[in-house]
Scaffold this motif. Structure first.
Motif, PDB file in Angstrom:
ATOM      1  N   HIS A  56      25.255  25.064   1.378  1.00 32.26           N
ATOM      2  CA  HIS A  56      25.147  23.831   2.169  1.00 32.26           C
ATOM      3  C   HIS A  56      26.158  23.820   3.303  1.00 32.26           C
ATOM      4  O   HIS A  56      25.794  23.884   4.477  1.00 32.26           O
ATOM      5  CB  HIS A  56      25.309  22.602   1.253  1.00 32.26           C
ATOM      6  CG  HIS A  56      25.218  21.307   2.001  1.00 32.26           C
ATOM      7  ND1 HIS A  56      26.120  20.280   1.827  1.00 32.26           N
ATOM      8  CD2 HIS A  56      24.341  20.877   2.936  1.00 32.26           C
ATOM      9  CE1 HIS A  56      25.790  19.272   2.620  1.00 32.26           C
ATOM     10  NE2 HIS A  56      24.710  19.619   3.301  1.00 32.26           N
ATOM     11  N   HIS A  76      29.617  18.025  -1.845  1.00 31.69           N
ATOM     12  CA  HIS A  76      28.531  17.039  -1.889  1.00 31.69           C
ATOM     13  C   HIS A  76      27.787  17.057  -3.222  1.00 31.69           C
ATOM     14  O   HIS A  76      26.701  16.508  -3.340  1.00 31.69           O
ATOM     15  CB  HIS A  76      27.526  17.281  -0.754  1.00 31.69           C
ATOM     16  CG  HIS A  76      28.178  17.418   0.591  1.00 31.69           C
ATOM     17  ND1 HIS A  76      28.492  18.643   1.134  1.00 31.69           N
ATOM     18  CD2 HIS A  76      28.621  16.480   1.466  1.00 31.69           C
ATOM     19  CE1 HIS A  76      29.088  18.473   2.304  1.00 31.69           C
ATOM     20  NE2 HIS A  76      29.182  17.161   2.539  1.00 31.69           N
ATOM     21  N   PHE A  78      26.088  19.261  -4.837  1.00 31.04           N
ATOM     22  CA  PHE A  78      24.885  20.053  -5.110  1.00 31.04           C
ATOM     23  C   PHE A  78      25.149  20.870  -6.367  1.00 31.04           C
ATOM     24  O   PHE A  78      26.236  21.405  -6.556  1.00 31.04           O
ATOM     25  CB  PHE A  78      24.554  21.004  -3.947  1.00 31.04           C
ATOM     26  CG  PHE A  78      24.082  20.334  -2.679  1.00 31.04           C
ATOM     27  CD1 PHE A  78      24.395  19.009  -2.387  1.00 31.04           C
ATOM     28  CD2 PHE A  78      23.326  21.048  -1.751  1.00 31.04           C
ATOM     29  CE1 PHE A  78      23.970  18.410  -1.205  1.00 31.04           C
ATOM     30  CE2 PHE A  78      22.897  20.457  -0.570  1.00 31.04           C
ATOM     31  CZ  PHE A  78      23.217  19.144  -0.282  1.00 31.04           C
ATOM     32  N   ARG A  88      19.902  20.475  -8.116  1.00 31.77           N
ATOM     33  CA  ARG A  88      20.069  19.044  -7.835  1.00 31.77           C
ATOM     34  C   ARG A  88      20.797  18.837  -6.509  1.00 31.77           C
ATOM     35  O   ARG A  88      21.817  19.462  -6.239  1.00 31.77           O
ATOM     36  CB  ARG A  88      20.867  18.399  -8.972  1.00 31.77           C
ATOM     37  CG  ARG A  88      20.933  16.879  -8.882  1.00 31.77           C
ATOM     38  CD  ARG A  88      21.562  16.287 -10.152  1.00 31.77           C
ATOM     39  NE  ARG A  88      22.016  14.931  -9.886  1.00 31.77           N
ATOM     40  CZ  ARG A  88      21.223  13.857  -9.902  1.00 31.77           C
ATOM     41  NH1 ARG A  88      19.941  14.007 -10.202  1.00 31.77           N
ATOM     42  NH2 ARG A  88      21.701  12.656  -9.629  1.00 31.77           N
ATOM     43  N   VAL A  89      20.250  17.931  -5.707  1.00 33.50           N
ATOM     44  CA  VAL A  89      20.909  17.491  -4.472  1.00 33.50           C
ATOM     45  C   VAL A  89      21.118  15.980  -4.626  1.00 33.50           C
ATOM     46  O   VAL A  89      20.174  15.206  -4.479  1.00 33.50           O
ATOM     47  CB  VAL A  89      20.033  17.806  -3.237  1.00 33.50           C
ATOM     48  CG1 VAL A  89      20.660  17.233  -1.969  1.00 33.50           C
ATOM     49  CG2 VAL A  89      19.820  19.309  -3.106  1.00 33.50           C
ATOM     50  N   PRO A  90      22.331  15.561  -4.982  1.00 34.83           N
ATOM     51  CA  PRO A  90      22.545  14.155  -5.345  1.00 34.83           C
ATOM     52  C   PRO A  90      22.146  13.167  -4.249  1.00 34.83           C
ATOM     53  O   PRO A  90      21.713  12.057  -4.555  1.00 34.83           O
ATOM     54  CB  PRO A  90      24.045  14.078  -5.622  1.00 34.83           C
ATOM     55  CG  PRO A  90      24.419  15.463  -6.013  1.00 34.83           C
ATOM     56  CD  PRO A  90      23.541  16.365  -5.191  1.00 34.83           C
ATOM     57  N   ALA A  91      22.227  13.555  -2.979  1.00 33.60           N
ATOM     58  CA  ALA A  91      21.877  12.629  -1.901  1.00 33.60           C
ATOM     59  C   ALA A  91      20.369  12.355  -1.860  1.00 33.60           C
ATOM     60  O   ALA A  91      19.936  11.330  -1.315  1.00 33.60           O
ATOM     61  CB  ALA A  91      22.350  13.186  -0.559  1.00 33.60           C
ATOM     62  N   HIS A  92      19.586  13.260  -2.396  1.00 29.96           N
ATOM     63  CA  HIS A  92      18.118  13.111  -2.368  1.00 29.96           C
ATOM     64  C   HIS A  92      17.536  13.540  -3.698  1.00 29.96           C
ATOM     65  O   HIS A  92      16.848  14.565  -3.784  1.00 29.96           O
ATOM     66  CB  HIS A  92      17.519  13.984  -1.248  1.00 29.96           C
ATOM     67  CG  HIS A  92      18.147  13.735   0.077  1.00 29.96           C
ATOM     68  ND1 HIS A  92      17.944  12.583   0.799  1.00 29.96           N
ATOM     69  CD2 HIS A  92      19.028  14.477   0.797  1.00 29.96           C
ATOM     70  CE1 HIS A  92      18.656  12.620   1.918  1.00 29.96           C
ATOM     71  NE2 HIS A  92      19.325  13.765   1.935  1.00 29.96           N
ATOM     72  N   PRO A  93      17.820  12.799  -4.744  1.00 31.04           N
ATOM     73  CA  PRO A  93      17.458  13.260  -6.091  1.00 31.04           C
ATOM     74  C   PRO A  93      15.970  13.479  -6.283  1.00 31.04           C
ATOM     75  O   PRO A  93      15.575  14.232  -7.181  1.00 31.04           O
ATOM     76  CB  PRO A  93      17.974  12.138  -7.007  1.00 31.04           C
ATOM     77  CG  PRO A  93      18.225  10.964  -6.129  1.00 31.04           C
ATOM     78  CD  PRO A  93      18.468  11.473  -4.748  1.00 31.04           C
ATOM     79  N   SER A  95      13.728  14.523  -3.837  1.00 31.32           N
ATOM     80  CA  SER A  95      13.080  15.426  -2.876  1.00 31.32           C
ATOM     81  C   SER A  95      13.030  16.847  -3.422  1.00 31.32           C
ATOM     82  O   SER A  95      13.859  17.240  -4.243  1.00 31.32           O
ATOM     83  CB  SER A  95      13.866  15.441  -1.561  1.00 31.32           C
ATOM     84  OG  SER A  95      13.973  14.122  -1.072  1.00 31.32           O
TER      85      SER A  95
END
Ligand code: FES
Ligand SMILES: [Fe+2]
Length: 333
Positions: A56, A76, A78, A88-93, A95
Motif C-alpha cells: 500500500h 492503515h 491492511f 482485509r482493507v479496514p477502510a473498505h471492509p 470492497s
C-alpha cells in the motif's frame, strides 16, 4: 546492494536459513537475506516469507502486528494472511481486494529447527544441505541461538573447516596450545562441495573437564561442506560418542552474517542445554574476532591471491567448489 550482481544471482538461487523456528511467535519478524529485507510471520500452520514492504504505502510489515493467522500493517491496518494474500482493507471492509495488494512471497521450508528460504526459487524441490543423524532417534537435537558476525559468510565457513587454528584460537575452550601440528588429511570432491576426514590428537572436551580426558585417543573430525555456506562437522568421541555440528552461515549482506548451528549428539543427553549453548557461543566468539578482522573481507577465490600451506587443503577445496558454482568476486567493492 553489496554483492557483485552476477554472484548475487547465483547466491539467490540457493536456499539459506533465515531464522530459528522457535524464535518466530505470533508477531512478524524482520530479517535480511542477501540485502533483501524480508518479513516472516505465521499464518496458521504455515510460515510466510515475504518482502518486508507493504504494497500500500511501503511500510515494513515487520512493524505490524500478528495474531498467528495474519499480520496487520502498522500504517492503515491492511491485513495479510496465507501465501501473503491481502485479506482485509479496514477502510473498505466490503470492497473486493485487488490482487496487487498481495505480498511478494518466497517459499519457506522448516528443517533442523530453522526456517529456510530462497529468493530465486525454480520448480525443482528445495536443496537444503543434509545433516547426519538429525533424524536418528538415538540422538538429541539441539538448536543453539544464532550468532551475528560482522564479516562475510564465506570467511566464516572457511574458518569453521580450518583445522590449523585450534591451538591458537580455541585454547580457552577445547584445544591445546602445545598441539599445533596438523597431520596430513585428504579432501574428496562431492557433487555440492567436498568432504574431509581429519584425524588428530586434539580433543573436543571442554577445557577444565579433567574427569573426561582420554589419553592416546585419536579424534576423527569428519567435515562435509555444501556450497555455498554450510558445513557439518561430525566429531567422533570416545566410546562411540558422536557430536554433529552444522555451521550454516546466512549471508545477510556481504559483510554481515547470521550463523546458525543446529547440533545433535548421542551422549550427555541428560545435561542442561544451556551448557551446550554457552560452550558453543564461547567457541564461535573466539572465531568471530578473527573473521571480522580478515582482509580482504571477501574470500579471494583466485588461488594466487593468498599463500597456502598443506594444512589448508580444505580451504583450497572450498574455494574451488565456490568457483565451480560460478562465483567470483562476491563484493561490489
Ligand atoms: S502502508 Fe501498509 S496499510 Fe497502508
Ligand atoms: Fe574456530
Amino acid at each position: 546492494m553489496t554483492f557483485d550482481a552476477d554472484d548475487w544471482l547465483i547466491l539467490a538461487r540457493c536456499w539459506h536459513p533465515v531464522a530459528l523456528v522457535r524464535d518466530l511467535g505470533t508477531q512478524p519478524m524482520g530479517v535480511t537475506l542477501l540485502d533483501a529485507p524480508l518479513v516472516l510471520y505465521r499464518a496458521g500452520d504455515t510460515i510466510v516469507v515475504a518482502d518486508d514492504l507493504c504494497p500500500h504505502r511501503g511500510v515494513p510489515l515487520s512493524m505490524g502486528k500478528g495474531d498467528g493467522q495474519s499480520v496487520a500493517c502498522a500504517y492503515h491496518g491492511f491485513r495479510f494472511g496465507q501465501q501473503g494474500r491481502c485479506v482485509r482493507v479496514p477502510a473498505h471492509p466490503d470492497s473486493a481486494i485487488p490482487g496487487k495488494l498481495n505480498l511478494r512471497t518466497y517459499p519457506a521450508v522448516e528443517r533442523y529447527g530453522l526456517i529456510w528460504t530462497c529468493l530465486r526459487p525454480d520448480e525443482a524441490p528445495p536443496v537444503i544441505p543434509p545433516m547426519p543423524h538429525w533424524n536418528d532417534p538415538a540422538y538429541q537435537q539441539i538448536n543453539c541461538p544464532f550468532i551475528d558476525i560482522a564479516g562475510f559468510a564465506g570467511r566464516q565457513v572457511e574458518g569453521f573447516i580450518d583445522v590449523a587454528h585450534f591451538a591458537f584460537v580455541h585454547t580457552d575452550t577445547f584445544a591445546d596450545p602445545e598441539n599445533p601440528v596438523v597431520p596430513p588429511y585428504k579432501t574428496h570432491i562431492t557433487p555440492d562441495g567436498f568432504e574431509a576426514e581429519y584425524r588428530s590428537s586434539v580433543g573436543n572436551y571442554p577445557i577444565g573437564k579433567t574427569d573426561r580426558g582420554c589419553p592416546g585417543f585419536e579424534w576423527l573430525r569428519h567435515f562435509r561442506v555444501h556450497v555455498p555456506f554450510t558445513a557439518t562437522l561430525e566429531i567422533h568421541f570416545p566410546d562411540n560418542g558422536r557430536l554433529v555440528i552444522m555451521n550454516t552461515a546466512s549471508p545477510v549482506s556481504a559483510r554481515q552474517t547470521r550463523m546458525f548451528a543446529p547440533m545433535c549428539r548421542n551422549f550427555d543427553k541428560d545435561l542442561p542445554l544451556q551448557d551446550v549453548y554457552d560452550f558453543n557461543l564461547r567457541v564461535f566468539e573466539e572465531d568471530r574476532a578473527l573473521v571480522e578482522a580478515q582482509k580482504p573481507e571477501n574470500l579471494p577465490l583466485d588461488p594466487t591471491l593468498e599463500a597456502h600451506v598443506m594444512a589448508d587443503r580444505s580451504s583450497i577445496a572450498y574455494r574451488r567448489a565456490l568457483r565451480t558454482m560460478g562465483l567470483s568476486q562476491f563484493f561490489t567493492a
